[in-house]
Design a protein around this motif. Structure first.
Motif, PDB file in Angstrom:
ATOM      1  N   VAL A 140      69.593  33.055  35.873  1.00 28.28           N
ATOM      2  CA  VAL A 140      71.023  33.305  36.097  1.00 28.28           C
ATOM      3  C   VAL A 140      71.822  33.250  34.801  1.00 28.28           C
ATOM      4  O   VAL A 140      72.690  34.091  34.552  1.00 28.28           O
ATOM      5  N   PHE A 141      71.534  32.249  33.962  1.00 31.44           N
ATOM      6  CA  PHE A 141      72.383  32.011  32.798  1.00 31.44           C
ATOM      7  C   PHE A 141      71.827  32.548  31.479  1.00 31.44           C
ATOM      8  O   PHE A 141      72.602  32.947  30.610  1.00 31.44           O
ATOM      9  N   PHE A 142      70.527  32.541  31.312  1.00 26.63           N
ATOM     10  CA  PHE A 142      69.967  32.872  29.998  1.00 26.63           C
ATOM     11  C   PHE A 142      69.249  34.218  29.932  1.00 26.63           C
ATOM     12  O   PHE A 142      69.325  34.902  28.919  1.00 26.63           O
ATOM     13  N   LEU A 143      68.564  34.589  30.990  1.00 27.11           N
ATOM     14  CA  LEU A 143      67.850  35.859  30.977  1.00 27.11           C
ATOM     15  C   LEU A 143      68.794  37.050  30.769  1.00 27.11           C
ATOM     16  O   LEU A 143      68.492  37.933  29.954  1.00 27.11           O
ATOM     17  N   PRO A 144      69.952  37.113  31.472  1.00 28.47           N
ATOM     18  CA  PRO A 144      70.874  38.236  31.217  1.00 28.47           C
ATOM     19  C   PRO A 144      71.360  38.294  29.774  1.00 28.47           C
ATOM     20  O   PRO A 144      71.557  39.383  29.223  1.00 28.47           O
ATOM     21  N   VAL A 145      71.573  37.114  29.153  1.00 25.76           N
ATOM     22  CA  VAL A 145      72.013  37.081  27.749  1.00 25.76           C
ATOM     23  C   VAL A 145      70.930  37.646  26.844  1.00 25.76           C
ATOM     24  O   VAL A 145      71.201  38.454  25.951  1.00 25.76           O
ATOM     25  N   ILE A 191      68.537  39.726  27.642  1.00 26.26           N
ATOM     26  CA  ILE A 191      68.420  41.172  27.879  1.00 26.26           C
ATOM     27  C   ILE A 191      69.572  41.913  27.223  1.00 26.26           C
ATOM     28  O   ILE A 191      69.383  42.934  26.551  1.00 26.26           O
ATOM     29  N   MET A 192      70.815  41.396  27.409  1.00 30.08           N
ATOM     30  CA  MET A 192      71.997  42.057  26.861  1.00 30.08           C
ATOM     31  C   MET A 192      71.932  42.119  25.337  1.00 30.08           C
ATOM     32  O   MET A 192      72.120  43.188  24.739  1.00 30.08           O
ATOM     33  N   VAL A 193      71.646  40.974  24.709  1.00 29.92           N
ATOM     34  CA  VAL A 193      71.585  40.930  23.241  1.00 29.92           C
ATOM     35  C   VAL A 193      70.450  41.801  22.732  1.00 29.92           C
ATOM     36  O   VAL A 193      70.590  42.534  21.744  1.00 29.92           O
ATOM     37  N   GLY A 194      69.302  41.744  23.423  1.00 26.89           N
ATOM     38  CA  GLY A 194      68.154  42.534  22.994  1.00 26.89           C
ATOM     39  C   GLY A 194      68.410  44.026  23.056  1.00 26.89           C
ATOM     40  O   GLY A 194      68.143  44.752  22.095  1.00 26.89           O
ATOM     41  N   ILE A 195      68.953  44.492  24.185  1.00 25.88           N
ATOM     42  CA  ILE A 195      69.204  45.923  24.351  1.00 25.88           C
ATOM     43  C   ILE A 195      70.261  46.414  23.374  1.00 25.88           C
ATOM     44  O   ILE A 195      70.085  47.440  22.699  1.00 25.88           O
ATOM     45  N   MET A 196      71.371  45.662  23.267  1.00 21.71           N
ATOM     46  CA  MET A 196      72.455  46.101  22.384  1.00 21.71           C
ATOM     47  C   MET A 196      72.051  46.018  20.920  1.00 21.71           C
ATOM     48  O   MET A 196      72.471  46.840  20.103  1.00 21.71           O
ATOM     49  N   SER A 197      71.237  45.023  20.572  1.00 21.94           N
ATOM     50  CA  SER A 197      70.746  44.931  19.194  1.00 21.94           C
ATOM     51  C   SER A 197      69.860  46.110  18.865  1.00 21.94           C
ATOM     52  O   SER A 197      69.938  46.686  17.770  1.00 21.94           O
ATOM     53  N   LEU A 198      69.003  46.470  19.818  1.00 27.04           N
ATOM     54  CA  LEU A 198      68.109  47.611  19.620  1.00 27.04           C
ATOM     55  C   LEU A 198      68.915  48.896  19.446  1.00 27.04           C
ATOM     56  O   LEU A 198      68.668  49.675  18.514  1.00 27.04           O
ATOM     57  N   VAL A 199      69.900  49.093  20.333  1.00 23.54           N
ATOM     58  CA  VAL A 199      70.738  50.296  20.254  1.00 23.54           C
ATOM     59  C   VAL A 199      71.531  50.329  18.950  1.00 23.54           C
ATOM     60  O   VAL A 199      71.618  51.358  18.274  1.00 23.54           O
ATOM     61  N   ALA A 209      79.088  35.769  19.514  1.00 28.47           N
ATOM     62  CA  ALA A 209      78.229  35.169  18.496  1.00 28.47           C
ATOM     63  C   ALA A 209      77.214  36.150  17.937  1.00 28.47           C
ATOM     64  O   ALA A 209      76.925  36.151  16.738  1.00 28.47           O
ATOM     65  N   PHE A 210      76.682  37.003  18.803  1.00 29.67           N
ATOM     66  CA  PHE A 210      75.624  37.918  18.380  1.00 29.67           C
ATOM     67  C   PHE A 210      76.127  39.333  18.119  1.00 29.67           C
ATOM     68  O   PHE A 210      75.324  40.247  17.963  1.00 29.67           O
ATOM     69  N   MET A 211      77.445  39.507  18.058  1.00 30.52           N
ATOM     70  CA  MET A 211      77.995  40.843  17.844  1.00 30.52           C
ATOM     71  C   MET A 211      77.503  41.493  16.548  1.00 30.52           C
ATOM     72  O   MET A 211      77.160  42.679  16.544  1.00 30.52           O
ATOM     73  N   PRO A 212      77.434  40.760  15.412  1.00 31.39           N
ATOM     74  CA  PRO A 212      76.917  41.403  14.178  1.00 31.39           C
ATOM     75  C   PRO A 212      75.508  41.955  14.345  1.00 31.39           C
ATOM     76  O   PRO A 212      75.203  43.033  13.841  1.00 31.39           O
ATOM     77  N   GLN A 213      74.636  41.214  15.057  1.00 27.42           N
ATOM     78  CA  GLN A 213      73.279  41.708  15.278  1.00 27.42           C
ATOM     79  C   GLN A 213      73.279  42.894  16.239  1.00 27.42           C
ATOM     80  O   GLN A 213      72.492  43.823  16.082  1.00 27.42           O
ATOM     81  N   MET A 214      74.177  42.879  17.213  1.00 24.83           N
ATOM     82  CA  MET A 214      74.189  43.928  18.228  1.00 24.83           C
ATOM     83  C   MET A 214      74.728  45.251  17.704  1.00 24.83           C
ATOM     84  O   MET A 214      74.424  46.305  18.240  1.00 24.83           O
ATOM     85  N   ILE A 215      75.545  45.199  16.634  1.00 26.19           N
ATOM     86  CA  ILE A 215      76.070  46.450  16.073  1.00 26.19           C
ATOM     87  C   ILE A 215      75.233  46.908  14.885  1.00 26.19           C
ATOM     88  O   ILE A 215      75.612  47.832  14.172  1.00 26.19           O
ATOM     89  N   GLY A 216      74.090  46.254  14.682  1.00 29.29           N
ATOM     90  CA  GLY A 216      73.143  46.713  13.668  1.00 29.29           C
ATOM     91  C   GLY A 216      73.626  46.537  12.244  1.00 29.29           C
ATOM     92  O   GLY A 216      73.237  47.273  11.350  1.00 29.29           O
ATOM     93  N   GLY A 217      74.497  45.544  12.011  1.00 30.73           N
ATOM     94  CA  GLY A 217      74.973  45.290  10.660  1.00 30.73           C
ATOM     95  C   GLY A 217      76.106  46.188  10.215  1.00 30.73           C
ATOM     96  O   GLY A 217      76.568  46.100   9.085  1.00 30.73           O
ATOM     97  N   ALA A 218      76.588  47.071  11.082  1.00 28.26           N
ATOM     98  CA  ALA A 218      77.704  47.948  10.708  1.00 28.26           C
ATOM     99  C   ALA A 218      78.986  47.143  10.608  1.00 28.26           C
ATOM    100  O   ALA A 218      79.217  46.211  11.366  1.00 28.26           O
ATOM    101  N   ASP A 219      79.840  47.496   9.667  1.00 30.74           N
ATOM    102  CA  ASP A 219      81.102  46.797   9.473  1.00 30.74           C
ATOM    103  C   ASP A 219      82.183  47.476  10.303  1.00 30.74           C
ATOM    104  O   ASP A 219      82.683  48.524   9.950  1.00 30.74           O
TER     105      ASP A 219
END
Length: 398
Positions: A25-30, A32-40, A261-271
């Motif tokens: 409920v609390f950690f798996l969605p995070v 998945i979300m961080v992983g997918i968005m980081s990959l994209v 917290a993970f937004m920098p990783q999720m946008i692939g380092g773009a400024d």
């Protein structure tokens, strides 16, 4: 009050004592979300770098003397070929084997050097494929940049005093031309995405557990024994809704915290300029509004679940509601006009607008108050409807 506390405690105990459920409920969605968005984000950033590093393939027809060297000086890595077969060159552009065609008129140099007033002005034509990233980048760089510099170079040969032709310049010496509030700018970028993700994650976090709280108990046969217990049915309703609200509220805090917290990783380092800091007033407004949203979404899910016989049936009923809420949350990402005051009275949609306004520091006290009030009132109305449904033996025996 003791009945509400008892039911709420039972539901919370069922979730928080199960390690697998806590994780799912609390950690798996995070994760998945961080992983997918980081990959994209990384794939998008790598694609952009690949376009920038690509060596442009340019074909030129009727190339004037000196132009290939001029182009090489501007873009030293590009490959230049003289065009001999027009049909073959256009086919290469279409297939992505070439990036740009430049067609000079015949006798281009004579037309430029011998130009007299009234003569036809020579036209350079460029051809590219906008569906190919390399071709579009070559067009942007060469057609709008290099050829303009080449035009200025030829014009300087015709006119002794180039400055005499310059009426004005735009930002040729203006390092301070950008005037913006950095925090507001960061909030605007995050405010486009955050309401959408809050809407998805808050509702999704409560959906699975909420459908099981009522329809699941009906399916297992435990609801019948609960209804004949000495606990008031209104207490059962409030206990379940409050428990679901706490669960969805905790999950939303975890999800939003992870998103920021993970937004920098999720946008692939773009400024993207997301230098966002929240003041105590913004934090308080966000916290109160998230609690109200969790209350409303919990009431919606429990209401839908009341009219279902099984968890599977409840999930099928709640999915259209989820899609509607998702679309309403998405629409705020593309809002450009300043919304009117009345829009903040529209349930669900108003919460997305208010979240965006809090982050950009543009929401007024009245707009926030209307949003908060309407969210709580609408949730309370739904609680009343759920209470009436619980009193109906016909509904509860479905």
């Amino acid at each position: 009050m003791s009945g509400i506390k008892l039911i709420c405690g039972k539901e919370l105990d069922r979730v928080f004592r199960d390690r697998k459920m806590i994780f799912s409920v609390f950690f798996l969605p995070v994760i998945i979300m961080v992983g997918i968005m980081s990959l994209v984000g990384n794939l998008s950033n790598n694609a952009q770098k690949d376009v920038e590093a690509h060596t442009s393939i340019v074909y030129i027809q009727n190339s004037p003397v000196g132009f290939p060297q001029f182009l090489k000086a501007a873009d030293k890595d590009c490959k230049i070929y003289e065009m001999s077969d027009w049909e073959k060159a256009t086919e290469m552009i279409k297939n992505g084997d070439a990036d740009l065609l430049i067609k000079f008129p015949e006798n281009f140099v004579d037309m430029v050097s011998g130009y007299k007033q009234g003569d036809v002005i020579p036209q350079i034509k460029t051809y590219y494929n906008p569906s190919e990233d390399y071709s579009r980048a070559a067009y942007d760089t060469i057609s709008t940049g290099v050829l303009e510099a080449y035009r200025q170079s030829l014009l300087s040969q015709r006119v002794d005093n180039m400055e005499g032709l310059t009426v004005f310049t735009v930002n040729s010496d203006n390092p301070d031309m950008v005037i913006q509030d950095e925090e507001k700018a960061g909030g605007k970028i995050l405010g486009m995405m955050l309401p959408y993700f809050v809407t998805i994650l808050l509702f999704a976090g409560a959906m699975g557990i909420g459908t099981d709280m009522v329809a699941g108990e009906k399916e297992r046969g435990t609801m019948a024994s609960l209804l004949v217990s000495p606990i008031k049915r209104s207490s059962i309703v409030l206990g379940k809704v409050i428990a679901l609200m706490i669960i969805s509220g905790v999950s939303s805090v975890i999800y939003v915290g992870a998103l920021v917290a993970f937004m920098p990783q999720m946008i692939g380092g773009a400024d993207l300029g997301m230098n966002l800091t929240l003041n105590p007033k913004q934090i308080a407004m966000l916290a109160v509004l998230l609690v109200a949203i969790a209350f409303l979404y919990s009431a919606i899910i429990v209401l839908v679940s009341v009219f279902a016989r099984t968890t599977k049936e409840a999930s099928s009923y709640v999915m259209p509601v989820y899609m509607l809420i998702l679309v309403l949350g998405m629409t705020t990402m593309f809002t450009t006009k300043t919304p009117g005051e009345w829009v903040y009275a529209v349930p669900i949609y108003n919460t997305s607008l208010a979240l965006q306004g809090i982050l950009t520091q543009e929401v007024t006290t009245m707009q926030y108050g209307i949003t908060l009030g309407m969210t709580l009132v609408f949730g309370a109305v739904l609680i009343g409807v759920i209470g009436k449904a619980f009193e109906s033996e016909k509904v509860m025996s479905i």
